[in-house]
Design an enzyme around this catalytic site. Structure first.
Site, mmCIF file in Angstrom:
data_model
loop_
_atom_site.group_PDB
_atom_site.id
_atom_site.type_symbol
_atom_site.label_atom_id
_atom_site.label_comp_id
_atom_site.label_asym_id
_atom_site.label_seq_id
_atom_site.Cartn_x
_atom_site.Cartn_y
_atom_site.Cartn_z
ATOM 1 C CG ASN A 112 35.895 20.110 41.533
ATOM 2 O OD1 ASN A 112 35.085 21.027 41.455
ATOM 3 N ND2 ASN A 112 36.321 19.625 42.684
ATOM 4 C CG HIS A 152 69.027 54.592 18.562
ATOM 5 N ND1 HIS A 152 69.257 54.246 19.874
ATOM 6 C CD2 HIS A 152 69.948 53.900 17.839
ATOM 7 C CE1 HIS A 152 70.276 53.412 19.941
ATOM 8 N NE2 HIS A 152 70.709 53.178 18.716
ATOM 9 C CB SER A 176 38.175 65.387 14.755
ATOM 10 O OG SER A 176 37.814 66.403 15.664
ATOM 11 C CE LYS A 180 42.701 65.087 14.856
ATOM 12 N NZ LYS A 180 43.967 64.872 15.494
ATOM 13 C CD GLU A 207 44.819 56.881 17.752
ATOM 14 O OE1 GLU A 207 44.788 57.567 18.785
ATOM 15 O OE2 GLU A 207 44.252 57.209 16.698
ATOM 16 C CD GLN A 264 32.489 30.564 39.705
ATOM 17 O OE1 GLN A 264 32.039 29.437 39.886
ATOM 18 N NE2 GLN A 264 31.944 31.632 40.225
ATOM 19 C CE LYS A 294 34.306 29.082 34.558
ATOM 20 N NZ LYS A 294 35.351 28.425 35.361
HETATM 21 N N1 ARG Z 1 31.426 27.186 38.268
HETATM 22 C C1 ARG Z 1 32.538 26.450 38.770
HETATM 23 C C2 ARG Z 1 33.831 26.983 38.126
HETATM 24 O O1 ARG Z 1 33.734 27.649 37.191
HETATM 25 C C3 ARG Z 1 32.409 25.003 38.427
HETATM 26 C C4 ARG Z 1 33.121 24.091 39.360
HETATM 27 C C5 ARG Z 1 32.469 24.090 40.666
HETATM 28 N N2 ARG Z 1 33.043 23.119 41.527
HETATM 29 C C6 ARG Z 1 32.811 23.176 42.834
HETATM 30 N N3 ARG Z 1 33.363 22.250 43.551
HETATM 31 N N4 ARG Z 1 32.106 24.131 43.379
HETATM 32 O O2 ARG Z 1 34.914 26.737 38.621
#
Ligand code: ARG
Length: 457
Positions: free
Chosen positions: A110, A156, A277, A283, A290, A322, A325
């Site tokens: 953690n 505007h 195009s 074009k 865009e 998790q 990420k």
């Molecule tokens: N892969 C987990 C995450 O990205 C890592 C932490 C996992 N911790 C746990 N107590 N299962 O959060």
């Protein structure tokens, strides 16, 4: 294979559950941070006599070798592992035997994952700042070239007052400068170390969190262990900063798309940053602009997704986290890609200065200046505004422009009008008179350029 965390259970997880649970597909990109963090952890454990110096040396050498092997490709990351933290520890234990099993003393995944993300994003912020800076540099250089190029300024999307193209470009430089400031500010709060918070409550070992933090380049530590492992504010903050940045790039893209249209013809994009195009041979499409405009949606989405994930989570760590990420990595990757293509697109863009000028000549863009002329001669602004408006209406009726109305006609509306009015409503005068700080005159644009260059030093 049984999990390293097999304890209460036998660690045998159904394949589908295991795949669902695993994060290595997207967290393997943090291998460098994970290994660097572990090296600092091993050093601290030895310094505090929690493990022997010999063990720490073996761990650090082992970790160094793993890093080198991943870098060189000799050690492919095993996607069957649960996450990058488990992978590194597993390889270390395979290579070192029992010593490898000592690394995870006084630590939890953690605090480890919280550390890794902070370190990873900290580096990304540095790269993002450099990319934003490069775009500002390109803008400032362009603004210098077009410091006195007259174009219509809009409100505007109606022609409002004449401005210089340099002034318009510098507006974006100012926005991007704020983006850089926001990133720096975000980095400051991100730069506190969570390692040593352990699972949630701290640890019974006599650790030195500050030693680890210092070795890893953090300014401070997270001072509450529950907060340290459950805080993802820095991801939210970074994504909201990136969202604002994308708003800026998207607005700019929209203008470039308009300017590059046949109707405007204000700018020419380099062929290298446009596409054709498959069916219409005439074009030349501003696809890059865009796409940048389009990708803003995805960055906002990443931000919303994490806010929603976090909002109902009790303290401390929950597996929901998790989900932080993929979104934050996507936001960072997307913005980096956008900046990498946007900057050269701007640097190679040229202005069609004659078209800009011609567009500014019509549309009564100097009507405010005509009113200001009468004010200078003593008329209250509201009365002057009214006369100027009546003259515009007359021009529209007679299909002419203010510059071409004869003096006698002007004098039918006010005796204050004299020959010098024509100089006052000339577009160059209109622009160059706007010398108020931050205004559109060439002098002011040059002052802005100098200020930004100084700021970036
Ligand atoms: N892969 C987990 C995450 O990205 C890592 C932490 C996992 N911790 C746990 N107590 N299962 O959060």
């Amino acid at each position: 294979m049984a999990k390293m965390w097999a304890g209460r259970t036998d660690g045998q997880v159904e394949k589908i559950a295991d795949d669902f649970n695993s994060s290595i597909r997207f967290d393997s990109r943090m291998y460098r941070q994970d290994i660097t963090g572990s090296m600092a952890h091993a050093a601290m454990l030895a310094a505090k006599n929690i493990i022997t110096q010999a063990d720490a040396d073996a761990l650090i050498a082992g970790l160094e070798q793993i890093l080198a092997d991943i870098d060189s490709g000799a050690l492919p990351i095993d996607m069957e592992c649960e996450d990058i933290h488990m992978f590194v520890e597993q390889v270390l234990t395979q290579r070192l035997g029992d010593v490898g099993k000592k690394l995870h003393t006084a630590r939890s995944r953690n605090d480890q994952v919280a550390l890794d993300i902070r370190m990873y994003l900290r580096d990304e912020i540095d790269q993002l700042s450099q990319l934003v800076k490069a775009l500002i540099d390109a803008l400032v250089n362009k603004a210098e070239v077009y410091a006195d190029t007259i174009m219509p300024g809009y409100t505007h999307l109606q022609r409002a007052q004449p401005i210089t193209f340099g002034h318009h470009l510098m507006a974006y430089a100012m926005m991007l400068l704020r983006d850089m400031e926001r990133l720096a500010d975000c980095r400051k709060r991100m730069n506190r170390s969570p390692i040593g918070c352990c699972a949630l409550a701290g640890t019974t070992y006599d650790t030195d969190r500050r030693m680890e933090a210092q070795q890893l380049g953090f300014e401070d530590i997270c001072l509450n262990s529950l907060d340290g492992v459950s805080d993802r504010d820095f991801c939210v903050e970074l994504m909201s900063d990136l969202s604002v940045l994308m708003v800026h790039l998207s607005r700019f893209s929209e203008e470039i798309i308009l300017w590059a249209s046949w109707e405007f013809q204000f700018v020419e994009l380099s062929d290298a940053y446009t596409t054709g195009s498959s069916i219409m041979p005439q074009k030349k499409n501003p696809d890059m602009a865009e796409l940048v405009r389009g990708k803003s949606g995805r960055v906002f989405g990443d931000l919303m997704a994490l806010l929603t994930t976090l909002k109902g989570l009790p303290l401390a760590y929950n597996k929901d986290m998790q989900e932080d990420k993929e979104g934050v990595f996507d936001a960072v990757d997307t913005v980096k890609m956008c900046l990498q293509v946007f900057t050269p697109m701007i640097a190679t863009m040229t202005a069609k200065t004659e078209n800009m000028k011609r567009a500014a000549q019509k549309g009564f863009i100097n009507a405010t200046d005509l009113a200001d002329y009468l004010v200078k001669k003593g008329l209250p602004f509201r009365s002057a505004y009214k006369i100027s408006g009546q003259l515009v209406a007359l021009c529209i009726k007679e299909n002419t422009v203010l510059e071409e109305l004869p003096l006698e006609t002007y004098r039918q509306y006010s005796h204050l009008f004299q020959e010098d009015l024509y100089r006052d409503i000339d577009l160059v005068t209109c622009v160059e008179k706007r010398i108020s700080e931050g205004g559109t005159s060439t002098a002011s644009v040059k002052a802005q350029i100098a200020w930004v260059r100084e700021f970036l030093k």
